[in-house]
Design a protein around this motif. Structure first.
Motif, PDB file in Angstrom:
ATOM      1  N   ILE A 120       0.845  -1.202   0.000  1.00  0.00           N
ATOM      2  CA  ILE A 120       0.000   0.000   0.000  1.00  0.00           C
ATOM      3  C   ILE A 120       0.879   1.251   0.000  1.00  0.00           C
ATOM      4  CG2 ILE A 120      -1.762   1.291   1.267  1.00  0.00           C
ATOM      5  CD1 ILE A 120      -2.668  -1.405   2.453  1.00  0.00           C
ATOM      6  N   GLU A 121       0.717   2.073  -1.038  1.00  0.00           N
ATOM      7  CA  GLU A 121       1.417   3.361  -1.098  1.00  0.00           C
ATOM      8  C   GLU A 121       0.550   4.486  -0.544  1.00  0.00           C
ATOM      9  OE1 GLU A 121       4.595   3.254  -4.707  1.00  0.00           O
ATOM     10  OE2 GLU A 121       2.501   3.647  -5.296  1.00  0.00           O
ATOM     11  N   TRP A 122      -0.750   4.370  -0.769  1.00  0.00           N
ATOM     12  CA  TRP A 122      -1.665   5.410  -0.276  1.00  0.00           C
ATOM     13  C   TRP A 122      -3.092   4.894  -0.438  1.00  0.00           C
ATOM     14  CZ3 TRP A 122      -5.729   8.237  -2.327  1.00  0.00           C
ATOM     15  CH2 TRP A 122      -6.142   9.348  -1.581  1.00  0.00           C
ATOM     16  N   CYS A 123      -4.006   5.354   0.430  1.00  0.00           N
ATOM     17  CA  CYS A 123      -5.420   5.044   0.274  1.00  0.00           C
ATOM     18  C   CYS A 123      -6.247   6.162   0.882  1.00  0.00           C
ATOM     19  CB  CYS A 123      -5.777   3.691   0.904  1.00  0.00           C
ATOM     20  SG  CYS A 123      -5.630   3.646   2.694  1.00  0.00           S
ATOM     21  N   ASN A 124      -7.454   6.335   0.386  1.00  0.00           N
ATOM     22  CA  ASN A 124      -8.301   7.399   0.924  1.00  0.00           C
ATOM     23  C   ASN A 124      -9.139   6.866   2.085  1.00  0.00           C
ATOM     24  OD1 ASN A 124     -10.219   5.873  -0.386  1.00  0.00           O
ATOM     25  ND2 ASN A 124     -11.114   7.557  -1.545  1.00  0.00           N
ATOM     26  N   ALA A 125      -9.917   7.769   2.692  1.00  0.00           N
ATOM     27  CA  ALA A 125     -10.671   7.415   3.893  1.00  0.00           C
ATOM     28  C   ALA A 125     -11.732   6.359   3.605  1.00  0.00           C
ATOM     29  CB  ALA A 125     -11.318   8.665   4.488  1.00  0.00           C
ATOM     30  N   ILE A 126     -12.341   6.403   2.405  1.00  0.00           N
ATOM     31  CA  ILE A 126     -13.374   5.426   2.070  1.00  0.00           C
ATOM     32  C   ILE A 126     -12.768   4.028   1.962  1.00  0.00           C
ATOM     33  CG2 ILE A 126     -15.112   4.768   0.385  1.00  0.00           C
ATOM     34  CD1 ILE A 126     -15.826   7.234   1.926  1.00  0.00           C
ATOM     35  N   ALA A 127     -11.573   3.931   1.367  1.00  0.00           N
ATOM     36  CA  ALA A 127     -10.899   2.629   1.287  1.00  0.00           C
ATOM     37  C   ALA A 127     -10.547   2.120   2.683  1.00  0.00           C
ATOM     38  CB  ALA A 127      -9.646   2.740   0.426  1.00  0.00           C
ATOM     39  N   GLU A 128     -10.153   3.035   3.576  1.00  0.00           N
ATOM     40  CA  GLU A 128      -9.891   2.628   4.963  1.00  0.00           C
ATOM     41  C   GLU A 128     -11.135   1.995   5.579  1.00  0.00           C
ATOM     42  OE1 GLU A 128      -6.932   5.392   7.278  1.00  0.00           O
ATOM     43  OE2 GLU A 128      -8.291   6.681   6.143  1.00  0.00           O
ATOM     44  N   GLU A 129     -12.290   2.638   5.340  1.00  0.00           N
ATOM     45  CA  GLU A 129     -13.548   2.130   5.891  1.00  0.00           C
ATOM     46  C   GLU A 129     -13.946   0.808   5.249  1.00  0.00           C
ATOM     47  OE1 GLU A 129     -18.255   3.482   5.933  1.00  0.00           O
ATOM     48  OE2 GLU A 129     -16.690   4.983   5.631  1.00  0.00           O
ATOM     49  N   HIS A 130     -13.786   0.713   3.922  1.00  0.00           N
ATOM     50  CA  HIS A 130     -14.203  -0.503   3.225  1.00  0.00           C
ATOM     51  C   HIS A 130     -13.389  -1.717   3.648  1.00  0.00           C
ATOM     52  CE1 HIS A 130     -16.195   1.722  -0.411  1.00  0.00           C
ATOM     53  NE2 HIS A 130     -16.885   1.818   0.693  1.00  0.00           N
ATOM     54  N   PHE A 131     -12.067  -1.536   3.753  1.00  0.00           N
ATOM     55  CA  PHE A 131     -11.175  -2.684   3.977  1.00  0.00           C
ATOM     56  C   PHE A 131     -10.629  -2.762   5.393  1.00  0.00           C
ATOM     57  CE2 PHE A 131     -10.636  -1.710  -0.631  1.00  0.00           C
ATOM     58  CZ  PHE A 131     -11.177  -2.881  -1.130  1.00  0.00           C
ATOM     59  N   GLY A 132     -11.016  -1.822   6.261  1.00  0.00           N
ATOM     60  CA  GLY A 132     -10.499  -1.835   7.627  1.00  0.00           C
ATOM     61  C   GLY A 132      -9.025  -1.479   7.699  1.00  0.00           C
ATOM     62  N   LEU A 133      -8.590  -0.524   6.876  1.00  0.00           N
ATOM     63  CA  LEU A 133      -7.179  -0.133   6.823  1.00  0.00           C
ATOM     64  C   LEU A 133      -6.934   1.133   7.632  1.00  0.00           C
ATOM     65  CD1 LEU A 133      -6.596  -0.619   2.977  1.00  0.00           C
ATOM     66  CD2 LEU A 133      -6.092  -2.254   4.807  1.00  0.00           C
ATOM     67  N   ASP A 134      -5.666   1.426   7.847  1.00  0.00           N
ATOM     68  CA  ASP A 134      -5.223   2.691   8.435  1.00  0.00           C
ATOM     69  C   ASP A 134      -4.125   3.230   7.529  1.00  0.00           C
ATOM     70  OD1 ASP A 134      -3.551   4.583   9.981  1.00  0.00           O
ATOM     71  OD2 ASP A 134      -4.894   4.060  11.638  1.00  0.00           O
ATOM     72  N   ALA A 135      -4.375   4.377   6.894  1.00  0.00           N
ATOM     73  CA  ALA A 135      -3.468   4.882   5.860  1.00  0.00           C
ATOM     74  C   ALA A 135      -2.047   5.083   6.378  1.00  0.00           C
ATOM     75  CB  ALA A 135      -4.020   6.198   5.292  1.00  0.00           C
ATOM     76  N   LYS A 136      -1.882   5.501   7.619  1.00  0.00           N
ATOM     77  CA  LYS A 136      -0.534   5.731   8.173  1.00  0.00           C
ATOM     78  C   LYS A 136       0.075   4.444   8.709  1.00  0.00           C
ATOM     79  CE  LYS A 136      -1.466  10.543   9.418  1.00  0.00           C
ATOM     80  NZ  LYS A 136      -1.514  11.538  10.533  1.00  0.00           N
ATOM     81  N   ARG A 137      -0.703   3.718   9.467  1.00  0.00           N
ATOM     82  CA  ARG A 137      -0.171   2.504  10.084  1.00  0.00           C
ATOM     83  C   ARG A 137       0.175   1.437   9.058  1.00  0.00           C
ATOM     84  NH1 ARG A 137      -4.739  -0.527  12.820  1.00  0.00           N
ATOM     85  NH2 ARG A 137      -5.004  -1.147  10.628  1.00  0.00           N
ATOM     86  N   ASP A 138      -0.662   1.316   8.012  1.00  0.00           N
ATOM     87  CA  ASP A 138      -0.500   0.219   7.061  1.00  0.00           C
ATOM     88  C   ASP A 138       0.310   0.590   5.825  1.00  0.00           C
ATOM     89  OD1 ASP A 138      -2.065  -1.325   8.751  1.00  0.00           O
ATOM     90  OD2 ASP A 138      -3.927  -0.707   7.775  1.00  0.00           O
ATOM     91  N   LEU A 139       0.962   1.747   5.844  1.00  0.00           N
ATOM     92  CA  LEU A 139       1.787   2.155   4.710  1.00  0.00           C
ATOM     93  C   LEU A 139       2.905   1.136   4.480  1.00  0.00           C
ATOM     94  CD1 LEU A 139       2.144   4.532   2.694  1.00  0.00           C
ATOM     95  CD2 LEU A 139       3.825   5.465   4.293  1.00  0.00           C
ATOM     96  N   ARG A 140       3.067   0.736   3.210  1.00  0.00           N
ATOM     97  CA  ARG A 140       4.091  -0.232   2.779  1.00  0.00           C
ATOM     98  C   ARG A 140       3.813  -1.648   3.267  1.00  0.00           C
ATOM     99  NH1 ARG A 140       6.020   1.864  -1.637  1.00  0.00           N
ATOM    100  NH2 ARG A 140       6.628   4.033  -1.341  1.00  0.00           N
ATOM    101  N   GLN A 141       2.582  -1.910   3.709  1.00  0.00           N
ATOM    102  CA  GLN A 141       2.202  -3.275   4.066  1.00  0.00           C
ATOM    103  C   GLN A 141       1.585  -3.959   2.845  1.00  0.00           C
ATOM    104  OE1 GLN A 141       2.632  -4.882   7.128  1.00  0.00           O
ATOM    105  NE2 GLN A 141       3.891  -3.085   7.599  1.00  0.00           N
ATOM    106  N   HIS A 142       1.851  -5.242   2.686  1.00  0.00           N
ATOM    107  CA  HIS A 142       1.249  -5.991   1.588  1.00  0.00           C
ATOM    108  C   HIS A 142      -0.250  -6.068   1.820  1.00  0.00           C
ATOM    109  CE1 HIS A 142       0.509  -9.077  -1.416  1.00  0.00           C
ATOM    110  NE2 HIS A 142       1.763  -8.931  -1.836  1.00  0.00           N
ATOM    111  N   ILE A 143      -1.049  -5.717   0.819  1.00  0.00           N
ATOM    112  CA  ILE A 143      -2.491  -5.565   1.036  1.00  0.00           C
ATOM    113  C   ILE A 143      -3.167  -6.880   1.405  1.00  0.00           C
ATOM    114  CG2 ILE A 143      -3.110  -5.886  -1.401  1.00  0.00           C
ATOM    115  CD1 ILE A 143      -5.233  -3.654  -0.907  1.00  0.00           C
ATOM    116  N   THR A 144      -2.671  -8.013   0.882  1.00  0.00           N
ATOM    117  CA  THR A 144      -3.314  -9.290   1.210  1.00  0.00           C
ATOM    118  C   THR A 144      -2.998  -9.750   2.631  1.00  0.00           C
ATOM    119  OG1 THR A 144      -1.469 -10.511   0.199  1.00  0.00           O
ATOM    120  CG2 THR A 144      -3.397 -10.056  -1.180  1.00  0.00           C
ATOM    121  N   HIS A 145      -2.015  -9.094   3.290  1.00  0.00           N
ATOM    122  CA  HIS A 145      -1.775  -9.384   4.702  1.00  0.00           C
ATOM    123  C   HIS A 145      -2.822  -8.717   5.573  1.00  0.00           C
ATOM    124  CE1 HIS A 145       2.777 -10.104   3.783  1.00  0.00           C
ATOM    125  NE2 HIS A 145       1.988 -11.044   3.291  1.00  0.00           N
TER     126      HIS A 145
END
Length: 437
Positions: A120-145
């Motif tokens: 993950i290089e970047w995501c917006n707030a809606i993607a955070e809500e849809h997938f349960g992500l955190d744009a800062k915490r999950d930066l550079r994490q493999h999305i399937t993890h």
């Protein structure tokens, strides 16, 4: 010749003139000594400012450009102009980038950007809500993890992105439905777009249910009619039996006609975007009609009380209001056993007109209340058909009230009756001189 070369030429010309003048007065040796000292001083001056410029270029700070006389002053001035122009260009790019990010953040769709390793290089707030992500915490994490939905993992690894993926069981309560599609771009990078289609799926399900319910509701009386027609055609019947069969057929035909009429009313309400009239309704006439209809329908089997403020009225379409309020009164009579009581109130509370129907009928389970206004939804199908209802009455009530800025509230307890309350908006509430029949 630019200004820097011109200044150097002028400086050397002045040095030569000064040396010639000194040579004419004090001799050649004195002139040469003066020229040497001047050149050494110029060399030291240039060395100092060269070192100064080197330090400035090595660790630049915007706005901190030194001053100096002569050619070096011109160099610093040109450098300051260049830095200012570059800074303005950087600010413009930053503003464009900021506007681009704001636009993506404002999008109703989720947007996630993945690098060539699906990190993950970047995501917006809606993607955070849809997938349960955190744009800062999950930066550079493999999305399937982080998004471990099996269908999504298979979809991402398949590299076949022509069709979108439907993901069910998403969100905090695992009840949302997402449509997801991946778009490759750049050097093996991916753009993941997502949209919440939960409401669309629910609407589509309601449409399918509606078609099935209409088919079922019409099929039942048609089957009965067909059976009676076949019986009358094949069996010898006496006049009494024939008359009874014709009455039953008329009842079924009337039932189908009522369903079709209610469907047409509902279609008209749903398709009419024109706001209702702002003219006051003659509520005295409306309430008198409701009372007469209720008395006739009950046939003396219920105790019906009307508590009315006849000076109170609302603005809108009279026929629609009669239909909506009449449905509530009719339902109360249908679902209240003989000997029960029904109270109809028309009063003003907190500046708003309020219509309430209270009965001592069968009551409604709490789980069914949120679905009462759905088309063809029945709490008890067998009992509803016995009352002759089409299953569309409360759906019509809902749409009429929405058009007239009103809301429907339902309170009920099984075995102890129900209260249906309509609250009109204050801006649609008015008063007039009471008119008596």
């Amino acid at each position: 010749m630019n200004i820097i070369w011109a200044r150097w030429v002028v400086a050397f010309a002045l040095l030569a003139i000064a040396s010639v003048g000194i040579g004419a007065v004090a001799g050649v040796k004195a002139a040469m000594a003066f020229a040497l000292i001047a050149l050494v001083a110029q060399g030291l001056f240039s060395t100092y400012h060269t070192e100064r410029l080197w330090r400035l270029l090595d660790a630049p700070v915007y706005g901190q450009v030194p001053s100096a006389p002569g050619v070096w002053g011109e160099i610093y001035y040109r450098l300051h102009k260049l830095a200012k122009r570059w800074h303005a260009q950087v600010r413009q790019v930053e503003q464009q980038h900021s506007r681009f990010i704001q636009a993506i953040q404002a999008s109703p769709n989720g947007v996630a950007m993945l690098d060539d390793h699906d990190q993950i290089e970047w995501c917006n707030a809606i993607a955070e809500e849809h997938f349960g992500l955190d744009a800062k915490r999950d930066l550079r994490q493999h999305i399937t993890h982080l998004v471990r939905h099996p269908a999504f993992v298979r979809y991402l690894n398949s590299h076949q992105y022509d069709e979108m993926l439907i993901m069910r069981g998403m969100g905090e309560k695992r009840q949302n439905v997402l449509s997801v599609q991946v778009f490759p771009y750049g050097e093996n990078r991916k753009l993941v777009l997502s949209a919440d289609i939960t409401e669309l799926e629910r609407t589509d399900s309601m449409r399918r249910d509606f078609v099935a319910n209409v088919s079922h509701e019409l099929k039942t009386p048609l089957t009965v009619l067909s059976g009676f027609l076949e019986t009358m055609r094949e069996l010898p019947l006496g006049e009494t039996e024939r008359a009874r069969y014709l009455d039953l057929m008329e009842q079924q035909a009337s039932r189908m006609r009522n369903i079709v009429d209610d469907l047409l009313v509902l279609a008209k309400l749903e398709g009419d975007a024109t706001p209702p009239s702002d003219q006051p309704i003659d509520m005295h006439a409306v309430l008198r009609q409701l009372r007469d209809d209720a008395t006739t329908l009950s046939g003396g089997h219920h105790q019906i009380t009307f508590d009315l403020d006849e000076g109170l009225t609302v603005t809108g379409v009279k026929t629609e209001i009669v239909s909506a309020l009449g449905n509530l009164v009719t339902n109360a009579i249908h679902y209240t056993p003989e000997g029960g009581s029904i109270t109809v109130q028309w009063r003003q509370f907190a500046g708003a007109a309020v219509f309430a129907v209270t009965d001592t009928g069968f009551g409604i389970p709490a789980t069914d209340i949120p679905r009462l206004t759905e088309r063809f939804y029945r709490v008890d199908r067998s009992r509803s058909r016995d009352t002759g209802g089409t299953g569309l009455g409360l759906a019509i009530v809902k749409h009429v009230l929405q058009r007239h800025d009103a809301v429907l509230e339902v309170k009920s307890e099984e075995g102890r009756g129900s209260t249906f309350t309509v609250r009109f908006a204050v801006q649609r509430t008015a008063r007039h001189q009471a008119v008596h029949a």
